[in-house]
Design a protein around this motif. Structure first.
Motif, PDB file in Angstrom:
ATOM      1  N   THR A 272       0.917  -1.083  -0.082  1.00  0.00           N
ATOM      2  CA  THR A 272      -0.238   0.093  -0.074  1.00  0.00           C
ATOM      3  C   THR A 272       0.891   1.732  -0.251  1.00  0.00           C
ATOM      4  O   THR A 272       0.354   2.721  -0.003  1.00  0.00           O
ATOM      5  N   GLY A 276      -3.141   5.787  -4.454  1.00  0.00           N
ATOM      6  CA  GLY A 276      -4.111   6.134  -5.371  1.00  0.00           C
ATOM      7  C   GLY A 276      -4.032   4.511  -6.175  1.00  0.00           C
ATOM      8  O   GLY A 276      -4.103   4.884  -7.621  1.00  0.00           O
ATOM      9  N   VAL A 278      -5.329   1.213  -7.291  1.00  0.00           N
ATOM     10  CA  VAL A 278      -6.525   0.613  -7.392  1.00  0.00           C
ATOM     11  C   VAL A 278      -6.353  -0.725  -6.931  1.00  0.00           C
ATOM     12  O   VAL A 278      -5.312  -1.342  -7.655  1.00  0.00           O
ATOM     13  N   ASN A 293      -0.386   3.715   3.378  1.00  0.00           N
ATOM     14  CA  ASN A 293      -2.233   3.562   3.181  1.00  0.00           C
ATOM     15  C   ASN A 293      -3.042   2.240   4.197  1.00  0.00           C
ATOM     16  O   ASN A 293      -2.487   1.157   4.287  1.00  0.00           O
ATOM     17  N   PRO A 296      -7.382  -2.364   1.561  1.00  0.00           N
ATOM     18  CA  PRO A 296      -8.568  -2.247   0.977  1.00  0.00           C
ATOM     19  C   PRO A 296      -9.322  -3.286   1.717  1.00  0.00           C
ATOM     20  O   PRO A 296     -10.836  -3.479   1.807  1.00  0.00           O
ATOM     21  N   ARG A 300     -12.291   1.010   1.018  1.00  0.00           N
ATOM     22  CA  ARG A 300     -12.511   0.596  -0.305  1.00  0.00           C
ATOM     23  C   ARG A 300     -13.218   1.856  -1.136  1.00  0.00           C
ATOM     24  O   ARG A 300     -14.594   2.543  -0.965  1.00  0.00           O
ATOM     25  N   CYS A 301     -12.329   2.354  -2.122  1.00  0.00           N
ATOM     26  CA  CYS A 301     -13.171   3.431  -3.262  1.00  0.00           C
ATOM     27  C   CYS A 301     -13.552   3.549  -4.387  1.00  0.00           C
ATOM     28  O   CYS A 301     -13.626   2.378  -5.096  1.00  0.00           O
ATOM     29  N   SER A 303     -13.677   5.495  -6.653  1.00  0.00           N
ATOM     30  CA  SER A 303     -12.455   5.693  -8.171  1.00  0.00           C
ATOM     31  C   SER A 303     -11.151   6.237  -6.744  1.00  0.00           C
ATOM     32  O   SER A 303     -10.672   7.022  -6.097  1.00  0.00           O
ATOM     33  N   TYR A 304     -10.076   5.651  -7.415  1.00  0.00           N
ATOM     34  CA  TYR A 304      -8.751   5.878  -6.048  1.00  0.00           C
ATOM     35  C   TYR A 304      -7.634   7.432  -7.985  1.00  0.00           C
ATOM     36  O   TYR A 304      -7.222   7.849  -7.236  1.00  0.00           O
ATOM     37  N   ASN A 305      -8.297   7.663  -8.495  1.00  0.00           N
ATOM     38  CA  ASN A 305      -8.371   9.644  -8.878  1.00  0.00           C
ATOM     39  C   ASN A 305      -9.426  10.219  -9.097  1.00  0.00           C
ATOM     40  O   ASN A 305     -10.017  10.040  -9.802  1.00  0.00           O
ATOM     41  N   LEU A 754      -5.046   9.384  -2.682  1.00  0.00           N
ATOM     42  CA  LEU A 754      -5.572   8.305  -3.301  1.00  0.00           C
ATOM     43  C   LEU A 754      -4.821   9.876  -3.941  1.00  0.00           C
ATOM     44  O   LEU A 754      -4.389  11.420  -3.837  1.00  0.00           O
ATOM     45  N   ASN A 766      -8.607   4.280 -13.609  1.00  0.00           N
ATOM     46  CA  ASN A 766      -8.998   3.663 -11.556  1.00  0.00           C
ATOM     47  C   ASN A 766      -9.852   3.823 -11.003  1.00  0.00           C
ATOM     48  O   ASN A 766     -10.231   4.057  -9.585  1.00  0.00           O
TER      49      ASN A 766
END
Length: 1019
Positions: A272, A276, A278, A293, A296, A300-301, A303-305, A754, A766
């Protein structure tokens, strides 16, 4: 990824659609004419006219009726496939308007793998505008053969024939341009082989019924590394030449995407340290190395961008959200977060924004001060925390301190973080048992009391503690409440009855909450006596709100947080606060009043829930209904307090005890954080604006949870409040303050950095579709509380279309409007979104009860990404395909009926249900090995336990079932389903790529509908 769909390209902007003479406009895909509004979503659900289902291999199609007169092209009604009337006629290659469309790379501008173009004849297009010869977007000509193509090794010479089974002569000559060969998909049903990049080619249906036009030039050639030439039509056996509207193998396959990710990312640990990145998909098994970081598994996101500006975010319509699981359980190979103790001074924080010390804080002035990464405030470093910096500006002790080197860690909280400024007592568990007639009659009370005797030895404990610090208490109830004194000094338990349920109080303090080991003899005696005491009860009425009130008052009197375990059987109709009436009304479905079915029928439970949260009283509810119990109202308190609801409809001990006891054991043993408050901080530029989950919020920032376990998530949506910077990126910090099972006050911190982007292509590259679907499902499931279900569904479809149209317009290579182009990492968005739209909450079948819908709605609200993934797109595993000695899980197949072979056995799971489907032609040896009966007809349909047999197949299947159950947070009860049996309808409900009985679209149809929506947005 390009999925090339058959509609005719849109004419140049601003021009009216041409209407051909002889075309019956009213018949065209449900659209009356050029001026008619587009058909609503509901209308496209039916089968497409003229759509021919694929027949299993070896089954030939019936010949066309000899009486049908040949229809000239211009008269064929456009809603029908003209070829349906002519059999599979010969196709002659002479020049004409039909040009083979070539694959155009969907994500080529940024070098991701190319995917197949799926094209379909304009005649089959049930949704789009009438065919037109005008070229929109300068793409290829109007009528395109129905198949995926790649430039072939050699062209067919003009005049050569491709023959099919004899049939009436075709109405017109449809041909291909030299240089493009006709291709045909050669696999149907269970014998379908692996398809590289999902692109098994399309059946080469000539486009009968499209208007002949002048020959068009070929599209520019593009090299496609993934193009694999397919066999020509005349190389295939006759039975494989049946035509199919869209080949399901040529559209994106969830199974293939999952498999590719496992192969590409499952072997290496996910480190990690890089901002940013994925993570691998939730379906991939991987190890995480925390290097600054959060894993996950915790966050979890979508989008990572993140787009740098709000305008860009509005344009893309991709929701910016994080699904946070603060107390997630980790696999044994990964270490739990380190606990940091800063003594009386407590954790170091920014003076302005109160963010906690983390690896992103910048130390300056030789280490005497630090700059906050969240708000840029300069803070002094206290003398006891001072350390020198190395030549790079990093503290020399950075790698010795978890808060300076890891993404996740815990701080011991000081007394300032505790209620009333005093350290908390260890929490308590109170078991509250319904002893009305229903509960006694089914054997539930006896079963539960027997189980509790041993289960109390497994209460959660901290670290290496010898015994749990949790105290326990017992209440039984029907129309009145019975409290029990189980003080260790008593020879027998004492019962105290409270019949004034309108003014609830706890009749005893000393002896109600006790240590299990000290009072073991008295507790065992009580659990033996309860079933006998109420064995002859005739009391059918129950109360509900006063029971929760009593538990909360008991915890308040003991000055501790805790959990109530409620075991309840019926609608609480007895005269008492929180009394409910039966308001179940299926006639409200699909009306504007449908939302009332999801709303609580009285505000009393919300008020009670707020009081529970203030006390740190979490409620877990186990329901055993025989009829309507109003789950929407009864689940309010569990929902607001961070608790869980379990439902066992028509409970029978012999069928359901394993599932109930397994859920109960897990629920009692799981680690819980009590009296919790969670806050999400962000760096300047974005802020948390919306929250989804099982919790209560009294202000706009603090998520309050009376209890939070390792299965629950909180989903947070972010919006821009300023411009973001590409260099500095964006930062999230989730801080959870909670009381541990041993009564220790702690802070758990998760940090995640991110990237930020100024190009839409970087955003789309992403994204994480599984997290996006998790967010969209929760957004929709909350929406049904206040809006008609149809408008919620339409909102989802519009948002998905906007996301994909924005990509098409701004990121994809220019190509014909007849193509559907999907971003590589979002190519499963349509199939997964369709599963959400067809779910019981948004589109119930006739057999789905109001309580079922309310139950699923609250369940999904706090699911994590892995759970929603398998819940909406179930796993279907063939059991007899892989070798018996293989110890790995068999590879999954797509959730569609046409993938099933009647000579096979399949296991289907969605996290809540487990089906074993047995084909009618399964070998007798397999039936004997699994079910211990000689033939298919003797298998008991609906069987819920497989016999324990000493043979390799039986051991393998039972082992697989056990391993699937171990992966899920709830016990999945097995149901054996025989092919052609009445239970098969239930099983088919989970084959989500097919059209559903409740009117939900098939994956193919929905993809076409999505394409139509995108084209309308683009035009």
């Amino acid at each position: 990824m390009n999925v090339n769909q058959s509609a005719a390209p849109v004419p140049p902007f601003g021009q009216p659609q041409p209407i051909y003479p002889g075309y019956h406009q009213s018949n065209y895909g449900g659209q009356p004419g050029t001026t008619a509004p587009p058909t609503s979503y509901g209308a496209y659900n039916g089968p497409v006219p003229g759509y021919q289902q694929t027949l299993p291999q070896g089954v030939s199609r019936a010949p066309p009726s000899s009486g049908a007169p040949p229809v000239s092209t211009a008269q064929a009604p456009c809603g029908q496939t003209a070829y349906g009337q002519f059999g599979q006629g010969d196709v002659q290659n002479s020049p004409s308007s039909t040009v083979q469309m070539q694959r155009l790379p969907g994500s080529q501008p940024f070098g991701s793998p190319l995917a197949p173009v799926v094209s379909q004849p304009a005649v089959l297009q049930p949704y789009g505008p009438p065919p037109t010869s005008a070229q929109g977007f300068g793409g290829p000509p109007v009528s395109q053969p129905n198949h995926v193509s790649s430039p072939p090794p050699q062209a067919l010479p003009p005049g050569s024939q491709v023959t099919g089974p004899p049939g009436p002569p075709p109405p017109m000559h449809s041909s291909q341009q030299p240089g493009y060969q006709l291709q045909q998909n050669g696999s149907f049903g269970p014998t379908r082989g692996p398809q590289p990049n999902y692109g098994s080619p399309y059946p080469g249906a000539p486009t009968f019924g499209s208007q002949p036009g002048p020959p068009q030039p070929l599209p520019p050639k593009r090299l496609d590394p993934d193009a694999i030439p397919s066999p020509q039509l005349n190389e295939l056996p006759p039975q494989q030449k049946t035509r199919h509207r869209i080949d399901p193998d040529a559209i994106p396959s969830p199974i293939q995407v999952i498999e590719d990710d496992r192969n590409n990312r499952g072997s290496e640990p996910f480190v990690t340290g890089v901002r940013g990145q994925v993570p691998p998909l939730v379906t991939t098994s991987f190890l995480v190395k925390d290097q600054g970081n959060a894993s996950p598994r915790y966050i979890r996101c979508t989008s990572y961008n993140i787009p740098c500006t709000s305008d860009m975010a509005k344009q893309a319509q991709v929701p910016l959200a994080a699904v946070i699981k603060p107390l997630a359980r980790l696999p044994p190979e990964e270490a739990s977060p380190y606990v940091v103790d800063h003594g009386e001074s407590g954790p170091l924080r920014c003076n302005r924004c109160k963010a906690y010390m983390c690896p992103f804080m910048q130390f300056i002035e030789g280490g005497r001060r630090f700059q906050c990464y969240f708000c840029s405030c300069i803070n002094d470093v206290p003398p006891q925390y001072f350390q020198h910096l190395d030549h790079t500006g990093k503290r020399v002790d950075a790698y010795d301190r978890p808060e300076l080197s890891l993404g996740s860690y815990e701080f011991l909280a000081t007394v300032d973080y505790c209620k009333n400024n005093k350290f908390p007592s260890p929490p308590a568990f109170i078991f509250m048992i319904d002893v009305s007639y229903n509960a006694i009659r089914t054997g539930l009370v006896r079963l539960l009391c027997e189980e509790l005797k041993s289960l109390l030895d497994y209460l959660p404990r901290e670290g290496g503690a010898e015994e749990s610090a949790i105290r326990v208490g017992f209440v039984t109830y029907n129309k009145v409440l019975h409290f029990y004194n189980v003080k260790s000094s008593l020879a027998q338990p004492q019962m105290m009855v409270v019949s004034d349920v309108a003014d609830m109080f706890v009749p005893l303090l000393d002896g109600f909450l006790v240590n299990v080991n000290e009072s073991r003899a008295v507790i065992t005696s009580l659990l033996d006596q309860i079933p006998e005491m109420f064995a002859d009860t005739r009391e059918t009425e129950t109360v509900f709100a006063p029971v929760i009130q009593a538990g909360m008052e008991a915890l308040k009197a003991a000055e501790c947080a805790g959990k109530l375990f409620l075991f309840h059987t019926s609608l609480p109709i007895a005269e008492a606060p929180g009394k409910l009436k039966n308001r179940d009304d299926r006639k409200l479905i699909n009306t504007d009043k449908e939302k009332t079915l999801f709303q609580p029928q009285t505000g009393a439970y919300q008020t009670l829930a707020k009081e529970c949260v203030a006390q740190g009283c979490c409620v877990d509810l186990f329901l055993f209904p025989n009829q309507y119990v109003d789950v929407a109202t009864l689940s309010v308190v569990p929902q607001f307090t961070g608790g869980s609801v379990y439902k066992y409809a028509c409970f029978q001990v012999e069928n359901d005890q394993e599932r109930f006891l397994s859920d109960l054991r897990r629920d009692v043993q799981k680690v819980v954080g009590f009296d919790a408050v969670m806050r999400v901080r962000t760096s300047t530029g974005i802020r948390a604006v919306d929250f989804f989950g099982a919790f209560y919020m009294s202000n706009t920032t603090d998520v309050k949870l009376a209890g939070l376990d390792g299965d629950k998530t909180v989903t947070v949506e972010f919006k821009h409040d300023d411009r973001l910077n590409e260099e500095s990126g964006a930062l999230l910090q989730c801080a959870l303050l909670y009381t541990s099972c041993a009564g220790q006050r702690r802070l758990r911190i998760h940090n995640l950095a991110l990237n930020c982007c100024t190009l839409l292509a970087d955003l789309y590259r992403n994204c994480e579709t599984d997290t996006l679907i998790n967010y969209m499902a929760k957004f929709a499931y909350r929406g049904v509380l206040n809006s008609p279900v149809k408008s919620v569904r339409d909102t989802l479809i519009t948002q998905c279309a906007q996301i994909l149209a924005c990509y098409r317009k701004n990121c994809a290579s220019p190509s014909s409007a007849g193509q559907l182009i999907l971003p590589e990492c979002m190519k499963l968005l349509p199939v997964y979104l369709n599963c959400v739209l067809k779910s019981d909450v948004l589109q119930p079948g006739a057999e789905v009860t109001t309580d079922d819908r309310a139950y699923v709605r609250q369940l999904v609200t706090s699911m994590d990404v892995a759970e929603t993934n398998v819940f909406f797109y179930p796993r279907l595993l063939p059991l007899t395909k892989s070798p018996i000695e293989s110890t790995t899980e068999p590879p999954a197949i797509r959730a569609s009926e046409e993938r099933l072979s009647n000579g096979d056995i399949y296991l289907l799971e969605n996290g809540l249900n487990l089906f074993l489907w047995v084909g009618a032609s399964v070998q007798q040896g397999v039936v004997q090995s699994l079910f211990n009966v000689p033939s298919f007809s003797q298998i008991t349909s609906g069987l819920s336990v497989l016999p324990v047999l000493d043979n390799p197949l039986s051991k393998k299947v039972r082992g697989l079932i056990d391993s699937l159950r171990a992966q899920r947070s709830r016990y999945m009860k097995l149901i054996v389903v025989k092919q052609e049996d009445k239970l098969e309808m239930l099983f088919k409900h989970f084959l989500v790529e097919d059209k559903s009985l409740s009117g939900g679209a098939s994956y193919v149809d929905f993809l076409c509908h999505m394409h139509k929506e995108i084209r309308q947005l683009l035009s």
